[in-house]
Design a protein around this motif. Sequence first.
Motif, PDB file in Angstrom:
ATOM      1  N   ARG A 124      45.076  43.901  51.698  1.00 15.06           N
ATOM      2  CA  ARG A 124      44.423  44.932  52.510  1.00 15.06           C
ATOM      3  C   ARG A 124      42.906  44.896  52.316  1.00 15.06           C
ATOM      4  NH1 ARG A 124      42.668  50.089  51.457  1.00 15.06           N
ATOM      5  NH2 ARG A 124      43.464  49.954  49.305  1.00 15.06           N
ATOM      6  N   LEU A 125      42.175  45.140  53.408  1.00 13.95           N
ATOM      7  CA  LEU A 125      40.717  45.238  53.336  1.00 13.95           C
ATOM      8  C   LEU A 125      40.316  46.673  53.038  1.00 13.95           C
ATOM      9  CD1 LEU A 125      39.510  43.106  56.380  1.00 13.95           C
ATOM     10  CD2 LEU A 125      39.382  42.504  53.972  1.00 13.95           C
ATOM     11  N   VAL A 126      39.383  46.873  52.127  1.00 15.20           N
ATOM     12  CA  VAL A 126      38.887  48.215  51.846  1.00 15.20           C
ATOM     13  C   VAL A 126      37.858  48.594  52.912  1.00 15.20           C
ATOM     14  CG1 VAL A 126      39.304  48.152  49.376  1.00 15.20           C
ATOM     15  CG2 VAL A 126      37.149  47.303  50.257  1.00 15.20           C
ATOM     16  N   ASP A 127      37.947  49.818  53.404  1.00 18.02           N
ATOM     17  CA  ASP A 127      37.005  50.272  54.422  1.00 18.02           C
ATOM     18  C   ASP A 127      35.627  50.532  53.822  1.00 18.02           C
ATOM     19  OD1 ASP A 127      38.906  50.180  56.433  1.00 18.02           O
ATOM     20  OD2 ASP A 127      39.621  52.207  55.994  1.00 18.02           O
ATOM     21  N   ARG A 128      35.598  51.055  52.587  1.00 19.95           N
ATOM     22  CA  ARG A 128      34.342  51.435  51.960  1.00 19.95           C
ATOM     23  C   ARG A 128      34.340  50.950  50.513  1.00 19.95           C
ATOM     24  NH1 ARG A 128      34.254  56.609  51.064  1.00 19.95           N
ATOM     25  NH2 ARG A 128      31.983  56.774  50.888  1.00 19.95           N
ATOM     26  N   LYS A 129      33.227  50.365  50.115  1.00 21.98           N
ATOM     27  CA  LYS A 129      33.091  49.887  48.744  1.00 21.98           C
ATOM     28  C   LYS A 129      32.753  51.015  47.776  1.00 21.98           C
ATOM     29  CE  LYS A 129      31.211  45.320  49.975  1.00 21.98           C
ATOM     30  NZ  LYS A 129      31.059  45.554  51.424  1.00 21.98           N
ATOM     31  N   ALA A 130      32.029  52.030  48.268  1.00 23.47           N
ATOM     32  CA  ALA A 130      31.427  53.023  47.378  1.00 23.47           C
ATOM     33  C   ALA A 130      32.408  53.656  46.389  1.00 23.47           C
ATOM     34  CB  ALA A 130      30.713  54.095  48.193  1.00 23.47           C
ATOM     35  N   PHE A 206      34.716  42.994  52.769  1.00 19.12           N
ATOM     36  CA  PHE A 206      34.332  42.146  53.892  1.00 19.12           C
ATOM     37  C   PHE A 206      33.663  40.846  53.438  1.00 19.12           C
ATOM     38  CE2 PHE A 206      34.990  46.032  56.341  1.00 19.12           C
ATOM     39  CZ  PHE A 206      35.618  45.506  57.465  1.00 19.12           C
ATOM     40  N   GLU A 207      32.909  40.893  52.357  1.00 20.35           N
ATOM     41  CA  GLU A 207      32.292  39.667  51.854  1.00 20.35           C
ATOM     42  C   GLU A 207      33.355  38.698  51.327  1.00 20.35           C
ATOM     43  OE1 GLU A 207      29.577  42.422  52.745  1.00 20.35           O
ATOM     44  OE2 GLU A 207      30.948  42.785  51.067  1.00 20.35           O
ATOM     45  N   ASP A 208      34.438  39.248  50.778  1.00 17.79           N
ATOM     46  CA  ASP A 208      35.529  38.396  50.314  1.00 17.79           C
ATOM     47  C   ASP A 208      36.118  37.580  51.461  1.00 17.79           C
ATOM     48  OD1 ASP A 208      35.364  39.272  47.685  1.00 17.79           O
ATOM     49  OD2 ASP A 208      36.737  40.943  48.035  1.00 17.79           O
ATOM     50  N   VAL A 209      36.141  38.172  52.651  1.00 17.02           N
ATOM     51  CA  VAL A 209      36.695  37.454  53.804  1.00 17.02           C
ATOM     52  C   VAL A 209      35.938  36.146  54.019  1.00 17.02           C
ATOM     53  CG1 VAL A 209      36.988  37.521  56.311  1.00 17.02           C
ATOM     54  CG2 VAL A 209      37.587  39.523  54.931  1.00 17.02           C
ATOM     55  N   LEU A 210      34.590  36.221  53.973  1.00 19.00           N
ATOM     56  CA  LEU A 210      33.793  35.010  54.140  1.00 19.00           C
ATOM     57  C   LEU A 210      33.980  34.067  52.956  1.00 19.00           C
ATOM     58  CD1 LEU A 210      30.405  36.410  55.551  1.00 19.00           C
ATOM     59  CD2 LEU A 210      32.409  35.615  56.803  1.00 19.00           C
ATOM     60  N   LEU A 211      33.938  34.611  51.745  1.00 14.98           N
ATOM     61  CA  LEU A 211      34.059  33.770  50.547  1.00 14.98           C
ATOM     62  C   LEU A 211      35.399  33.048  50.499  1.00 14.98           C
ATOM     63  CD1 LEU A 211      32.458  36.248  47.997  1.00 14.98           C
ATOM     64  CD2 LEU A 211      31.618  33.934  48.449  1.00 14.98           C
ATOM     65  N   LEU A 212      36.472  33.746  50.833  1.00 11.93           N
ATOM     66  CA  LEU A 212      37.798  33.138  50.777  1.00 11.93           C
ATOM     67  C   LEU A 212      37.991  32.120  51.894  1.00 11.93           C
ATOM     68  CD1 LEU A 212      39.913  36.281  49.837  1.00 11.93           C
ATOM     69  CD2 LEU A 212      39.559  34.244  48.428  1.00 11.93           C
TER      70      LEU A 212
END
Length: 760
Positions: A124-130, A206-212
């Motif tokens: 699952r993608l997290v909507d907010r990092k904070a 979202f950055e993980d999406v690019l990294l992966l």
Amino acid sequence: MTTSRTEASLFPAAPESADAVLDGLDPEQRAVATALHGPVCVLAGAGTGKTRAITHRIAYGVRAGILQPGSVLAVTFTARAAGEMRGRLRRLGAGGVQARTFHSAALRQLQFFWPRVIGGELPRLVDRKAPLVAESATRGRLRLDRTELRDVTAEIEWAKVTQTAAEDYPLAAAKAGREAPRDPAEIARVYAGYEELKRERGVLDFEDVLLLTVAVLEDRPDVADQVRAQYQHFVVDEYQDVSPLQQRLLDLWLGGRDSLCVVGDAGQTIYSFTGATPEYLLAFRTRYPRATVVELVRDYRSTPQVVHLANGVLAGARGKAAAHRLELVAQREPGPAPLFTEYADEPAEAEGTARRVRQLIDTGVRPSEIAVLYRVNAQSEIYEQALADAGVPYQLRGAERFFERPEVREAGMLLRGAARAGSGADPTLADADVPGQVRAVLGARGWSPQPPAGAGAARDRWESLAALVRLAEEFCQASARAGGPAPTLADFVAELDARAAVQHAPTVEGVTLASLHAAKGLEWDAVFLVGLTEGTLPITYARTDEQIEEERRLLYVGVTRARVHLALSWALSRSPGGRGGRRPSRFLTGLRRGAVGGVVAGRPGGATGSRGDAGTEAARRRRRGPVRCRVCGRTLSEAGEIKLMRCEDCPSDLDESLYERLRDWRAGRAAELGQPAFCVFTDKTLMAIAERLPAEESELVRIAGVGTRKAARFGAEVLALVAGRGAETAGGTGDEGPDTNGMEGSAKSAVQPVTDPSNK
């Protein structure tokens, strides 16, 4: 699935042939559209039609049979821009082309290949990092306030897009000259803890999406080959904003091929704090020596006056990006000169801006075609209050996208239900046209033809629903012009679905309040650039030469948002009666006198310059001195507190019964005049009246938000209510027409000089 009626209204007939796709392009745009082989670099200035050029390039290639629609991937940076690109391509007959953001394209590939490469479903993608960042800080026994939490989260995002590991963050941040919000070692610990929390909970950001995606393409040649077999031609918009991670992904997609078209403008690089860099754009010709390079400099957006000022802003630029700046050439007819105005204090600047906005609206400029732009979001509040006091609707840019707003989702659900049920299920819908049916459905959930008083969430909700009603009206008008049968509610629902799919939001009829960063990619007929002082633009923490130059580019982006009307302003002090030691932004040096026909405001009380309403307002405020709380004596600076003459949290001596009577009277008068209630008086003004209990007109006039104009119009009725009598005993002037300009106080006397374009 859209109906044929929706196809016709949202997507007009495509050009008949490939050559017809090129019709209407200027020579440089045509050169872009026909450069279909090898690497292509398009250097496109603001307002030069870059999206038109690259979408026609793709469409021409597809229609000529040179490009297969499914083999083209166009990437950009916002969902709105990608949606606009998809819509244009579909209208040009190239609907099969993929146009996505970097993240969307990567996510789609990752979802497809994850079961084969990793197994199971994508986490699952997290909507907010904070929240996770805050938890990581707590685990590490660090306390972050709200501002620090936001800034530390931004640092983690920067680290990931620049491919910086947690342990390397302190050194990387120092090399990049970043202004870390906490000790870099502490941020590194929070970053490491954040990554650990994600692993524990099996989630991605979202950055993980690019990294992966990068990792999969690098580690699995079979996957990389499959992606490259699918996509053989790439177009990248806003190339000056790519990050190292995005460039790495693009290189993997290309796989050594050079079928790449990039579009960008180094003069609009304003996101380096997120990891974006113009280096890839500037070095494109070095990397691809045989690249076709086309410059787009014909500005179709702005008048010569605005274009001249924009060129002047970048004329003083320094550094590598400045060496590649584009000199725009205006293509429009001349327009009014930009206005430069100096105010005594920030409330005066906000009130003066609101008056000019009101004047533009009164001359026929739609509120949705006006924007007030500022450097930091904290500046918005005083302009929200000033616009509300002037009776001007507004919307804050940067909230969620239109079709994702809760009230819009709910409205869509209700309209779909009504369309499925048919008019026979609800007698109120039986004889109504589509706009009438939409009004009835939304009215059942509280929407009314008149907006609620004041601003805030209720007004935002109303504006969203009002935009849907207007869209229904425009939809039916378009169908009537096309000569087809009368549309049904089901047709309109299909139109909404098609618009949501391409993020083609309807216009919300209100003045836009936005930061300069949020305004990138947008344009309006009239733009007000406010708060242009040293310390704000450039911002205080911009210290290096490159940081200062990025602030200059931010002003350039703001200037180039304006089509016709442009106003630039600054205030000498924060609050009324302040020392007035502020200086206008260094970026304005040489521009005020150098603008084509530019109107230059003099310093308040100065003997030279065209002062206009700024000078009048400044003189009035200087005579008045600082505004102090009548309870505790503190100097007031917020517009709402100034109106009440007290701090928000100081004890109030409000006559609640009188306040309710005033609200009831206002509702009646607003209904008579056919205006929103706040155009009579705002809630804060009524509250001030109910606290100060004026006994005569001279006392009433002194209450902020009343002034001589409204006192003359409503004063007798208000004073009668204060005295305990009914307003009708004061001889109300119910036969008067609407107050068309909505200006309060001395707005009539603070007229603009003859050099003001609104008076020409």
